[in-house]
Design a protein around this motif. Structure first.
Motif, PDB file in Angstrom:
ATOM      1  N   PHE A  61      35.962  33.398  50.580  1.00 17.04           N
ATOM      2  CA  PHE A  61      35.471  32.054  50.281  1.00 17.04           C
ATOM      3  C   PHE A  61      34.579  31.530  51.409  1.00 17.04           C
ATOM      4  O   PHE A  61      33.523  30.937  51.170  1.00 17.04           O
ATOM      5  N   ALA A  62      34.995  31.772  52.659  1.00 18.08           N
ATOM      6  CA  ALA A  62      34.194  31.336  53.814  1.00 18.08           C
ATOM      7  C   ALA A  62      32.848  32.066  53.849  1.00 18.08           C
ATOM      8  O   ALA A  62      31.802  31.459  54.145  1.00 18.08           O
ATOM      9  N   ALA A  63      32.860  33.365  53.545  1.00 17.43           N
ATOM     10  CA  ALA A  63      31.616  34.139  53.533  1.00 17.43           C
ATOM     11  C   ALA A  63      30.659  33.623  52.462  1.00 17.43           C
ATOM     12  O   ALA A  63      29.444  33.505  52.693  1.00 17.43           O
ATOM     13  N   VAL A  64      31.183  33.310  51.266  1.00 18.64           N
ATOM     14  CA  VAL A  64      30.346  32.765  50.187  1.00 18.64           C
ATOM     15  C   VAL A  64      29.720  31.442  50.622  1.00 18.64           C
ATOM     16  O   VAL A  64      28.527  31.184  50.387  1.00 18.64           O
ATOM     17  N   LEU A  69      24.711  28.492  52.266  1.00 26.01           N
ATOM     18  CA  LEU A  69      23.898  27.731  53.223  1.00 26.01           C
ATOM     19  C   LEU A  69      22.648  28.509  53.616  1.00 26.01           C
ATOM     20  O   LEU A  69      21.537  27.954  53.707  1.00 26.01           O
ATOM     21  N   LEU A  70      22.834  29.834  53.843  1.00 24.69           N
ATOM     22  CA  LEU A  70      21.705  30.672  54.227  1.00 24.69           C
ATOM     23  C   LEU A  70      20.694  30.803  53.100  1.00 24.69           C
ATOM     24  O   LEU A  70      19.472  30.832  53.330  1.00 24.69           O
ATOM     25  N   GLU A  71      21.180  30.854  51.878  1.00 25.17           N
ATOM     26  CA  GLU A  71      20.306  31.040  50.720  1.00 25.17           C
ATOM     27  C   GLU A  71      19.311  29.897  50.567  1.00 25.17           C
ATOM     28  O   GLU A  71      18.172  30.088  50.102  1.00 25.17           O
ATOM     29  N   ARG A  72      19.700  28.699  50.987  1.00 21.16           N
ATOM     30  CA  ARG A  72      18.811  27.551  50.884  1.00 21.16           C
ATOM     31  C   ARG A  72      17.570  27.716  51.756  1.00 21.16           C
ATOM     32  O   ARG A  72      16.522  27.120  51.473  1.00 21.16           O
ATOM     33  N   GLN A  73      17.683  28.526  52.800  1.00 22.14           N
ATOM     34  CA  GLN A  73      16.539  28.728  53.698  1.00 22.14           C
ATOM     35  C   GLN A  73      15.571  29.789  53.179  1.00 22.14           C
ATOM     36  O   GLN A  73      14.466  29.915  53.702  1.00 22.14           O
ATOM     37  N   PHE A  74      16.014  30.569  52.183  1.00 28.00           N
ATOM     38  CA  PHE A  74      15.182  31.666  51.672  1.00 28.00           C
ATOM     39  C   PHE A  74      15.096  31.611  50.145  1.00 28.00           C
ATOM     40  O   PHE A  74      15.186  32.626  49.461  1.00 28.00           O
ATOM     41  N   ASN A  76      12.683  31.063  48.069  1.00 29.95           N
ATOM     42  CA  ASN A  76      11.487  31.518  47.354  1.00 29.95           C
ATOM     43  C   ASN A  76      10.979  32.887  47.775  1.00 29.95           C
ATOM     44  O   ASN A  76       9.809  33.214  47.544  1.00 29.95           O
ATOM     45  N   ASP A  77      11.818  33.719  48.376  1.00 33.72           N
ATOM     46  CA  ASP A  77      11.353  35.052  48.752  1.00 33.72           C
ATOM     47  C   ASP A  77      12.415  36.094  48.407  1.00 33.72           C
ATOM     48  O   ASP A  77      13.487  35.790  47.866  1.00 33.72           O
ATOM     49  N   ALA A  78      12.099  37.353  48.710  1.00 34.76           N
ATOM     50  CA  ALA A  78      12.982  38.457  48.343  1.00 34.76           C
ATOM     51  C   ALA A  78      14.337  38.357  49.024  1.00 34.76           C
ATOM     52  O   ALA A  78      15.364  38.701  48.433  1.00 34.76           O
ATOM     53  N   ALA A  79      14.348  37.867  50.258  1.00 27.52           N
ATOM     54  CA  ALA A  79      15.622  37.746  50.967  1.00 27.52           C
ATOM     55  C   ALA A  79      16.556  36.785  50.245  1.00 27.52           C
ATOM     56  O   ALA A  79      17.766  37.019  50.147  1.00 27.52           O
ATOM     57  N   GLY A  80      15.986  35.710  49.721  1.00 31.66           N
ATOM     58  CA  GLY A  80      16.808  34.747  48.983  1.00 31.66           C
ATOM     59  C   GLY A  80      17.440  35.365  47.748  1.00 31.66           C
ATOM     60  O   GLY A  80      18.595  35.102  47.428  1.00 31.66           O
ATOM     61  N   GLU A  81      16.684  36.226  47.054  1.00 32.15           N
ATOM     62  CA  GLU A  81      17.227  36.891  45.861  1.00 32.15           C
ATOM     63  C   GLU A  81      18.366  37.836  46.227  1.00 32.15           C
ATOM     64  O   GLU A  81      19.383  37.908  45.535  1.00 32.15           O
ATOM     65  N   GLN A  85      22.274  37.644  44.968  1.00 34.09           N
ATOM     66  CA  GLN A  85      22.993  38.769  44.376  1.00 34.09           C
ATOM     67  C   GLN A  85      24.302  39.041  45.122  1.00 34.09           C
ATOM     68  O   GLN A  85      25.337  39.314  44.513  1.00 34.09           O
ATOM     69  N   THR A  86      24.239  38.950  46.441  1.00 38.27           N
ATOM     70  CA  THR A  86      25.439  39.171  47.251  1.00 38.27           C
ATOM     71  C   THR A  86      26.481  38.098  46.975  1.00 38.27           C
ATOM     72  O   THR A  86      27.678  38.388  46.867  1.00 38.27           O
ATOM     73  N   ILE A  87      26.051  36.858  46.837  1.00 38.92           N
ATOM     74  CA  ILE A  87      26.972  35.768  46.502  1.00 38.92           C
ATOM     75  C   ILE A  87      27.650  36.046  45.157  1.00 38.92           C
ATOM     76  O   ILE A  87      28.858  35.852  45.009  1.00 38.92           O
ATOM     77  N   GLY A  88      26.872  36.525  44.194  1.00 40.08           N
ATOM     78  CA  GLY A  88      27.444  36.829  42.882  1.00 40.08           C
ATOM     79  C   GLY A  88      28.510  37.904  42.953  1.00 40.08           C
ATOM     80  O   GLY A  88      29.563  37.795  42.308  1.00 40.08           O
ATOM     81  N   VAL A  89      28.248  38.958  43.735  1.00 37.93           N
ATOM     82  CA  VAL A  89      29.226  40.039  43.896  1.00 37.93           C
ATOM     83  C   VAL A  89      30.518  39.506  44.512  1.00 37.93           C
ATOM     84  O   VAL A  89      31.634  39.806  44.046  1.00 37.93           O
ATOM     85  N   LEU A  90      30.374  38.713  45.575  1.00 43.02           N
ATOM     86  CA  LEU A  90      31.560  38.176  46.246  1.00 43.02           C
ATOM     87  C   LEU A  90      32.329  37.214  45.345  1.00 43.02           C
ATOM     88  O   LEU A  90      33.563  37.195  45.358  1.00 43.02           O
ATOM     89  N   GLU A  91      31.636  36.423  44.557  1.00 44.94           N
ATOM     90  CA  GLU A  91      32.314  35.476  43.657  1.00 44.94           C
ATOM     91  C   GLU A  91      33.082  36.220  42.570  1.00 44.94           C
ATOM     92  O   GLU A  91      34.182  35.800  42.193  1.00 44.94           O
TER      93      GLU A  91
END
Length: 248
Positions: A61-64, A69-74, A76-81, A85-91
Motif C-alpha cells: 500500500f505504501a509503495a502504491v 505521487l511520482l506518476e503525477r510528475q510524469f 505525459n511521457d513514457a515513464a508515466g505510462e 502499469q506498475t501501480i496496476g500490477v501492485l493494486e
C-alpha cells in the motif's frame, strides 16, 4: 466398461464403499491429540494472516501511494505510462492478498455456533465468486466441539473453492445435518464431474505440485477426527462430497 458406481467406490477413505466409509484413529487419546493439533494449526494460520496484513499489505500500500505521487510528475511521457502499469500490477496483487486474508480471517469459532459460521462462509463465497450457494442447515443442528467446527468450516471452504474452480456449475448445494453423535456435511453440484480413478491415482503421489492437494487436506482432517469421508463423481455427472464428523 465400469459403471459410475464402481468408480465411486474407490473415492472413500480406506478404499471402502462411500456408505461404509469410516476412518478412525487408534483411540480417545489419539482423537484428543488430533483435536489439539487442529486447534493449534488454526491459531498458527491466524498468526500468519495477521503478519501478512501488518507486513506485506502495508508495504505494498505504501509503495502504491509513493508511485501515485511520482506518476503525477510524469503524466505525459513514457515513464508515466510505465508507472501506471506498475501501480496496476501492485493494486491487483494487493487485492488478491486481501481476498486471501478475508478468506482465512477467523470467523469467531469459539463465540459462534456452527450454523451461523457456515452461513457466513457461504455468503463470503458468493460475494467473491458470484456463484450461488444453496445452503440448508438442519433446525436441530445445534453446536459442536471447537475442533469439529474448525474442520467443517475449512472442509466446506475447500469444497466450495474446488467446485468453483473445476465444476463449471453455476450453483453448489450444501446440506448440514445432525445424526445422533455426528455432524454430516454434504456438498453437491451438477457440474462437469471428473474421473475418480485418475484423481485417486494422483493422490498416491500427492504434493503441492502434483496431486489433488485440497482433497488430501480434507481426508487428513477427517482422519484426524475419526470421521468418515466419501466422494462420488463421474465425467458429466457432477460431484457429491459427504463428510461425517463426531459432534463432540
Amino acid at each position: 466398461m465400469s459403471s459410475a458406481a464402481d468408480r465411486e467406490s474407490g473415492a472413500t477413505a480406506g478404499r471402502k464403499h462411500p456408505e461404509d466409509a469410516s476412518i478412525s484413529t487408534t483411540g480417545p487419546e489419539a482423537h484428543a491429540a488430533s483435536r489439539r493439533l487442529l486447534a493449534a494449526g488454526e491459531r498458527e494460520l491466524q498468526r500468519i494472516v495477521l503478519d501478512m496484513h501488518d507486513g506485506p499489505v502495508q508495504d505494498i500500500f505504501a509503495a502504491v501511494s509513493q508511485l501515485q505521487l511520482l506518476e503525477r510528475q510524469f503524466q505525459n511521457d513514457a515513464a508515466g505510462e510505465r508507472i501506471r502499469q506498475t501501480i496496476g500490477v501492485l493494486e491487483r496483487a494487493l487485492g488478491e492478498i486481501r481476498n486471501f486474508i478475508g478468506a482465512f480471517r477467523p470467523p469467531g469459532f469459539e463465540r459462534r455456533e456452527l450454523g451461523p459460521i457456515l452461513e457466513g462462509l457461504a455468503v463470503q463465497h458468493e460475494t467473491l465468486t458470484n456463484q450461488t450457494v444453496e445452503l440448508t442447515v438442519a433446525a436441530d443442528l445445534g453446536d459442536c466441539s471447537l475442533a469439529t467446527k474448525i474442520a467443517l468450516y475449512r472442509i466446506l471452504q475447500e469444497a466450495l473453492a474446488n467446485g468453483y474452480r473445476h465444476s463449471g456449475a453455476g450453483k453448489q448445494r450444501v446440506m448440514v445435518e445432525r445424526f445422533g453423535p455426528e455432524i454430516v456435511l454434504t456438498v453437491t453440484d451438477d457440474g462437469s464431474g471428473f474421473d475418480l480413478d485418475r484423481v485417486l491415482a494422483r493422490e498416491l503421489d500427492v504434493g503441492v505440485e502434483g496431486g489433488h492437494f485440497g482433497l488430501r487436506g480434507i481426508q487428513d482432517r477427517v482422519t484426524m477426527l475419526g470421521g468418515a469421508f466419501s466422494l462420488r463423481s463421474a465425467p458429466g455427472q457432477g460431484t457429491s462430497l459427504t463428510v461425517a464428523l463426531p459432534a463432540e
